[in-house]
Design an enzyme around this catalytic site. Structure first.
Site, PDB file in Angstrom:
ATOM      1  N   HIS A  18      32.960 -45.672 -26.075  1.00  0.00           N
ATOM      2  CA  HIS A  18      33.337 -44.305 -26.458  1.00  0.00           C
ATOM      3  C   HIS A  18      34.225 -43.690 -25.389  1.00  0.00           C
ATOM      4  O   HIS A  18      34.648 -44.367 -24.435  1.00  0.00           O
ATOM      5  CB  HIS A  18      32.100 -43.456 -26.781  1.00  0.00           C
ATOM      6  N   HIS A  21      33.532 -44.435 -21.574  1.00  0.00           N
ATOM      7  CA  HIS A  21      33.943 -45.768 -21.106  1.00  0.00           C
ATOM      8  C   HIS A  21      35.467 -45.826 -21.024  1.00  0.00           C
ATOM      9  O   HIS A  21      36.031 -46.409 -20.098  1.00  0.00           O
ATOM     10  CB  HIS A  21      33.449 -46.856 -22.060  1.00  0.00           C
ATOM     11  N   CYS A 126      10.970 -46.072 -17.591  1.00  0.00           N
ATOM     12  CA  CYS A 126      11.775 -45.595 -18.725  1.00  0.00           C
ATOM     13  C   CYS A 126      12.614 -46.763 -19.212  1.00  0.00           C
ATOM     14  O   CYS A 126      13.412 -47.314 -18.458  1.00  0.00           O
ATOM     15  CB  CYS A 126      12.671 -44.424 -18.314  1.00  0.00           C
ATOM     16  N   CYS A 129      16.459 -46.109 -19.154  1.00  0.00           N
ATOM     17  CA  CYS A 129      17.120 -46.238 -17.848  1.00  0.00           C
ATOM     18  C   CYS A 129      16.888 -47.598 -17.228  1.00  0.00           C
ATOM     19  O   CYS A 129      17.519 -47.943 -16.236  1.00  0.00           O
ATOM     20  CB  CYS A 129      16.606 -45.202 -16.853  1.00  0.00           C
ATOM     21  N   CYS A 143      11.277 -38.454 -18.557  1.00  0.00           N
ATOM     22  CA  CYS A 143      12.447 -39.018 -17.874  1.00  0.00           C
ATOM     23  C   CYS A 143      13.521 -37.929 -17.809  1.00  0.00           C
ATOM     24  O   CYS A 143      13.846 -37.322 -18.838  1.00  0.00           O
ATOM     25  CB  CYS A 143      12.968 -40.219 -18.663  1.00  0.00           C
ATOM     26  N   HIS A 146      16.564 -39.186 -20.264  1.00  0.00           N
ATOM     27  CA  HIS A 146      16.331 -39.388 -21.695  1.00  0.00           C
ATOM     28  C   HIS A 146      15.368 -38.385 -22.314  1.00  0.00           C
ATOM     29  O   HIS A 146      15.230 -38.338 -23.534  1.00  0.00           O
ATOM     30  CB  HIS A 146      15.820 -40.813 -21.941  1.00  0.00           C
ATOM     31  N   LYS A 296      26.540 -32.705 -24.249  1.00  0.00           N
ATOM     32  CA  LYS A 296      26.526 -34.138 -23.967  1.00  0.00           C
ATOM     33  C   LYS A 296      26.844 -34.915 -25.253  1.00  0.00           C
ATOM     34  O   LYS A 296      26.383 -34.538 -26.321  1.00  0.00           O
ATOM     35  CB  LYS A 296      25.127 -34.523 -23.436  1.00  0.00           C
ATOM     36  N   LYS A 299      24.880 -39.997 -30.093  1.00  0.00           N
ATOM     37  CA  LYS A 299      24.923 -40.451 -31.485  1.00  0.00           C
ATOM     38  C   LYS A 299      24.187 -39.479 -32.386  1.00  0.00           C
ATOM     39  O   LYS A 299      24.643 -39.150 -33.465  1.00  0.00           O
ATOM     40  CB  LYS A 299      24.247 -41.821 -31.566  1.00  0.00           C
TER      41      LYS A 299
HETATM   42  N1  MSP Z   1      25.593 -51.225 -17.125  1.00  0.00           N
HETATM   43  C1  MSP Z   1      25.518 -50.094 -16.285  1.00  0.00           C
HETATM   44  C2  MSP Z   1      26.522 -50.185 -15.164  1.00  0.00           C
HETATM   45  C3  MSP Z   1      26.369 -51.389 -14.286  1.00  0.00           C
HETATM   46  S1  MSP Z   1      27.638 -51.472 -13.097  1.00  0.00           S
HETATM   47  C4  MSP Z   1      27.153 -52.657 -12.095  1.00  0.00           C
HETATM   48  C5  MSP Z   1      25.860 -48.839 -17.107  1.00  0.00           C
HETATM   49  N2  MSP Z   1      26.508 -49.041 -18.246  1.00  0.00           N
HETATM   50  S2  MSP Z   1      26.974 -47.886 -19.258  1.00  0.00           S
HETATM   51  O1  MSP Z   1      27.489 -48.546 -20.420  1.00  0.00           O
HETATM   52  O2  MSP Z   1      25.930 -46.942 -19.465  1.00  0.00           O
HETATM   53  O3  MSP Z   1      28.181 -47.187 -18.560  1.00  0.00           O
HETATM   54  C6  MSP Z   1      28.043 -46.079 -17.727  1.00  0.00           C
HETATM   55  C7  MSP Z   1      29.419 -45.667 -17.338  1.00  0.00           C
HETATM   56  O4  MSP Z   1      30.225 -45.411 -18.494  1.00  0.00           O
HETATM   57  C8  MSP Z   1      29.538 -44.389 -16.528  1.00  0.00           C
HETATM   58  O5  MSP Z   1      29.241 -44.548 -15.179  1.00  0.00           O
HETATM   59  C9  MSP Z   1      30.971 -44.051 -16.785  1.00  0.00           C
HETATM   60  O6  MSP Z   1      31.810 -44.913 -16.102  1.00  0.00           O
HETATM   61  C10 MSP Z   1      31.093 -44.319 -18.269  1.00  0.00           C
HETATM   62  N3  MSP Z   1      30.627 -43.187 -19.065  1.00  0.00           N
HETATM   63  C11 MSP Z   1      29.710 -43.237 -20.073  1.00  0.00           C
HETATM   64  N4  MSP Z   1      29.593 -41.980 -20.594  1.00  0.00           N
HETATM   65  C12 MSP Z   1      30.384 -41.126 -19.928  1.00  0.00           C
HETATM   66  C13 MSP Z   1      30.770 -39.794 -20.133  1.00  0.00           C
HETATM   67  N5  MSP Z   1      30.245 -39.037 -21.063  1.00  0.00           N
HETATM   68  N6  MSP Z   1      31.742 -39.302 -19.339  1.00  0.00           N
HETATM   69  C14 MSP Z   1      32.388 -40.056 -18.418  1.00  0.00           C
HETATM   70  N7  MSP Z   1      32.065 -41.323 -18.232  1.00  0.00           N
HETATM   71  C15 MSP Z   1      30.895 -41.836 -18.782  1.00  0.00           C
HETATM   72  O7  MSP Z   1      25.506 -47.762 -16.659  1.00  0.00           O
END
Ligand code: MSP
Length: 655
Positions: A18, A21, A126, A129, A143, A146, A296, A299
């Site tokens: 999304h 990412h 959790c 997390c 948590c 969550h 935030k 889904k």
């Molecule tokens: N798998 C772990 C990361 C391991 S790194 C060794 C993880 N994955 S995640 O899919 O949840 O990705 C988190 C990351 O996605 C955030 O740190 C950020 O880079 C990005 N984002 C996810 N949602 C976000 C927002 N709403 N806003 C900005 N970036 C965010 O955590």
């Protein structure tokens, strides 16, 4: 040769990519490109995190094996980068055989060094997390992330002696101010360490509870905790320990993450590296969260922004520009399509696009499409060059520190100054007066600056930047760019080269209708687009008292023009509004929706010359796009149209 290694987090494969990412990927890509332009050898890593409870549960819910499920979603993340115009050098998966081997090697090494021990632990776990929480960390027993009740689990597990490194980590962070940026997150980590709360980290899960993970090399009854596995991707991707790539790039490792995963990156990871005998990474760069209308993304709220839809609707360059311009490094930002369109129209269509269109078409009109030879430099040229130098240096300093919003703000000083320079030097008058020498210099000054702008914009909008350079007859060649020198070099654009006739890279876009309130339940007020809350593009209400002072520079941002009303009609659905067509001497008349219907009939306006705010960000008012504001003067009883006091050419400037 200097080097630069940048990473995104590896993303969980339990949901589709999304906006969040996409943003981290775009930020990492832009910074990697920036360093490439600075002449450095760069390596950009992204990928997917595929083990653990979370994925195992999601796969089960989808009726698939964890690997099948991971393959499918990992594929979506793999195609995310190219869709965003990002070019990672490597896409790693934690299910890759090489990664698994590296994780096992590191586990064995740390175990043999005595920093992993077997013990019993009971804690609040959790599943969202994938971690245990202490009583203190829970909020009302839930948590904090969550808002769900964690499960109390007591079991025998392996632990990493993280607490042992608390003092070392605190000292290291204190002595290296750029290790965690921006400072607010550095301070957050320092106070966490100062509170003395660092515990040992549980790094195993019994196979009786979870099998989807990397087996511990020293006890096959357990798999590795997903974070211990995932963080190691940053070195396994470089072929640690003996890989050439590891030697080249580990010393210049720069991680980009959002604030949600600060602790694993700022605490678990450096202490893991220390225990494994590896030097810490160079910097951790922490950005804020993208919210959607201040809520935030989730889904269940149905407000998840799809990067693909945005790219399909607005184009990859505009999407990248908006994200990098809108989010101040470290702070949260709010995403709305209205805000995106407003920026797109103001910064790209109005400022940058207009500059390119004007300059290219003048080059064709006055010099047959060929870059003119510059003549003698005037003071106004020197002043502009000076401003440009500052703007480009500001861009470079900020971009190097991941402050993309500030960097772009700085560069736009130059974009706006160039438009102003054109207005002030008035090439059309120089042409009329046959001052071709001066005209050549003026256009050269503008075109050479446009080249510099296009080069600086490559990290942000690679596609558009390459097109801009092509339009200037100077196709992009990375090996020939030395960005660090760009602010000062002059005369790179060759005279006689043919430029494109028009640019049209950033067409104006209509402000979308506000999203239905149901898309952000519970936030009805926030769901109203900001643009709508502002007063309509019409006569402003008389101020109740003296207005606040504004800086001269702010006042100068207003582009006030004289124009003739060609047509005026009542708005079909709004009693107070008139839909007016005004000629400002441009290709097409401007449509302005004015709140003047209770003071003027349409007939009274037609044929009148009025004063218009011409650079007001366009917005849709009750279904009609309004591209400016007609100014009036009024007292308690009478409202009069503001005029120039006599007839001028349409487009004449109020200064
Ligand atoms: N798998 C772990 C990361 C391991 S790194 C060794 C993880 N994955 S995640 O899919 O949840 O990705 C988190 C990351 O996605 C955030 O740190 C950020 O880079 C990005 N984002 C996810 N949602 C976000 C927002 N709403 N806003 C900005 N970036 C965010 O955590």
């Amino acid at each position: 040769m200097d080097r630069f290694f940048v990473t995104t987090p590896i993303f969980y494969v339990n949901a589709k990519p999304h906006l969040g990412h996409a943003f981290t990927t775009i930020l990492a890509d832009s910074v990697s490109r920036f360093h490439a332009l600075m002449g450095e050898e760069t390596y950009f890593l992204t990928g997917t995190d595929e083990h653990g409870d979370k994925i195992a549960k999601a796969a089960e819910a989808a009726g698939q094996s964890p690997k099948e499920y991971a393959d499918q979603i990992s594929g979506m993340f793999r195609s995310l980068a190219p869709m965003l115009g990002a070019k990672p050098n490597q896409f790693i998966r934690t299910t890759d055989a090489d990664h698994i081997k590296t994780v096992q090697k590191v586990l064995q090494k740390v175990y043999e060094a005595g920093d992993i021990y077997f013990g019993e632990y009971g804690g609040h776990y959790c599943f969202g997390c994938e971690r245990f929480y202490t009583e203190k960390e829970l909020v009302d027993g839930l948590c904090p992330d969550h808002k769900t009740k964690p499960e109390y689990i007591s079991e025998k597990n392996y632990f990493f002696r993280m607490s042992k490194y608390q003092g070392w980590l605190h000292d290291y962070i204190s002595e290296h101010p750029d290790f965690i940026r921006p400072a607010r997150y550095r301070n957050e980590v320092l106070s966490l360490l100062e509170s003395g709360a660092l515990e040992d980290l549980c790094i195993s899960r019994p196979k009786s509870r979870l099998t989807w993970g990397i087996e511990l090399p020293f006890d096959t009854n357990f798999v590795c905790y997903v974070w211990f596995d995932a963080l190691l991707n940053y070195v396994s991707a470089l072929n640690y320990p003996r890989g050439e790539r590891f030697k080249k790039f580990w010393p210049v490792a720069n991680h980009v993450v959002a604030k949600d995963i600060l602790k694993p990156h700022a605490v678990f990871w450096p202490t893991m590296l220390k225990a494994a005998g590896l030097q810490p990474y160079q910097s951790l760069n922490v950005h804020g969260y993208w919210l959607v209308r201040d809520t935030k993304m989730s889904k269940s709220l149905g407000n998840v922004v799809s990067p693909r839809n945005m790219v399909d609707t607005y184009g990859v360059s505009a999407f990248r520009y908006f994200l990098l311009r809108e989010m101040a490094f470290g702070s949260d930002a709010s995403f709305t399509e209205e805000a995106l369109v407003t920026r797109l129209n103001a910064d790209l269509a109005n400022d940058l696009g207009n500059l390119f269109n004007r300059a290219l078409s003048m080059t064709h009109k006055y010099f047959d499409g060929k870059v003119p030879a510059p003549g003698k430099e005037f003071q106004e040229d020197a002043e502009l060059k000076h401003l440009g130098l500052d703007a480009m240096q500001g861009f470079q300093t900020n971009f190097g520190e991941f402050r993309t919003a500030r960097a772009l703000e700085s560069l736009w000083e130059l974009v706006r100054a160039l438009n102003k320079y054109i207005d002030q030097t008035a090439p059309w008058t120089l042409y009329k007066n046959k001052q071709l020498d001066r005209l050549g210099t003026v256009l050269y000054v503008v075109l050479e600056h446009m080249r510099k702008l296009a080069v600086h914009l490559w990290p942000v909008m690679p596609e558009a930047s390459e097109k801009m350079l092509e339009q200037l007859g100077m196709p992009f060649d990375l090996s020939k760019v030395a960005l660090a020198k760009e602010p000062e070099v002059w005369g790179v654009l060759e005279s006689g080269v043919t430029v494109a006739e028009t640019s049209n890279l950033f067409p104006r876009v209509d402000v979308p209708e506000p999203a239905p309130v149901s898309q952000a339940p519970g936030k009805a007020a926030a769901a109203k687009p900001k643009a709508e809350k502002k007063t309509a593009s019409a006569a402003p209400a008389a101020p109740a008292g003296p207005a606040e002072n504004v800086e001269f520079a702010d006042f100068q941002k207003l582009d006030l023009r004289v124009g003739t009303v060609l047509e005026a009609k009542k708005h079909p659905d709004a009693d107070k509004l008139l839909v007016v067509q005004v000629s400002l001497g441009e290709d097409k008349p401007r449509q302005i929706v004015a709140g003047l219907a209770d003071r003027f009939s349409p007939e009274e306006l037609v044929g009148k010359q009025v004063v218009v705010v011409a650079n007001l960000t366009p917005r849709k008012l009750r279904g009609f796009v309004s591209q400016g504001m007609i100014l009036v003067a009024k007292d308690a009883e009478v409202t009069r149209l503001l005029t120039a006091g006599g007839t001028l050419d349409d487009g004449g400037k109020v200064a």
